[in-house]
Scaffold this active site. Structure first.
Site, PDB file in Angstrom:
ATOM      1  CB  SER A   1      46.123 -48.557 -39.483  1.00 56.27           C
ATOM      2  OG  SER A   1      46.435 -49.391 -38.384  1.00 56.27           O
TER       3      SER A   1
ATOM      4  CG  ASP B   1      47.392 -46.685 -30.765  1.00 53.18           C
ATOM      5  OD1 ASP B   1      48.634 -46.573 -30.864  1.00 53.18           O
ATOM      6  OD2 ASP B   1      46.639 -46.687 -31.757  1.00 53.18           O
TER       7      ASP B   1
ATOM      8  CG  HIS C   1      47.857 -46.678 -35.157  1.00 54.28           C
ATOM      9  ND1 HIS C   1      46.874 -47.025 -34.248  1.00 54.28           N
ATOM     10  CD2 HIS C   1      47.528 -47.271 -36.325  1.00 54.28           C
ATOM     11  CE1 HIS C   1      45.978 -47.782 -34.851  1.00 54.28           C
ATOM     12  NE2 HIS C   1      46.349 -47.954 -36.112  1.00 54.28           N
TER      13      HIS C   1
END
Length: 202
Positions: free
Chosen positions: A57, A179, A182
């Site tokens: 990601s 978080d 990311h």
């Protein structure tokens, strides 16, 4: 913030052209040509390289920005991808990236640990290609082991270089989403820059 599943990210460079010209760059340079007249190379576009990028990601995060800088890049990012999942992917889709002129960027390690054998096996699948291993900054117990294995691989394999994202991002909480994994806009720009900086080194 939502992260979409993106595989073989394909941003049409023609669609980006007007936006790039208007907002981002004042010239297109050849790979390795140096800095812009302002002394900054963060907005240079590299038109004569065709690297393959495989990642998770975080690769999805940087995909559009990297494609705007390297229009011919082949970017394969997938949310939740682990390193072991890239092994069959390399066999099925990317066997032809195996020559010394080929460049392969591997950004894997965000989602879990792996073994030395798994990493070596993945590197070996790209033959004589120049491989760039992007290490990780992730608030998980496996972070140190993942980064250690990548650093060791860069020392062991002549065709492997370490892209030290862990070092580049140290102290830069603004690079990250809440978080801590990311990337926000500044993190996307920083990681893109760090990868290209390493690719330009001889």
């Amino acid at each position: 913030m939502q992260y979409t599943h993106v595989t073989n990210l394909d941003i049409n460079p023609l669609n980006l052209k007007d936006e790039i010209i208007k907002n981002k760059i004042d010239r297109v340079v050849e790979y390795g040509a140096g800095k812009t007249k302002e002394g900054k190379d963060k907005d240079d576009v590299y038109t004569n390289i065709k690297p393959l990028l495989i990642g998770d990601s975080v690769m999805v995060d940087i995909g559009e920005q990297f494609k705007s800088r390297v229009p011919k890049a082949n970017i394969d990012g997938k949310v939740g991808r682990n390193l072991y999942q890239a092994l069959p992917l390399a066999d099925s889709n990317y066997k032809h990236y195996n020559q010394p002129s080929d460049q392969v960027v591997l950004e894997l390690g965000t989602n879990g640990d792996f073994t030395e054998d798994q990493l070596d096996n993945l590197i070996d699948k790209f033959g004589k290609a120049q491989v760039y291993l992007v290490n990780t900054r992730v608030p998980r117990s496996y972070e140190g082991h993942v980064n250690e294995l990548m650093a060791d691989a860069a020392k062991k394999h002549k065709n492997v270089k370490l892209v030290d994202w862990y070092k580049r991002s140290e102290g830069h909480t603004e690079y990250f989403a809440p978080d801590g994994i990311h990337l926000g806009n500044s993190g996307v720009e920083a990681l893109t820059d760090e990868i290209l900086k390493n690719m330009k080194k001889k």
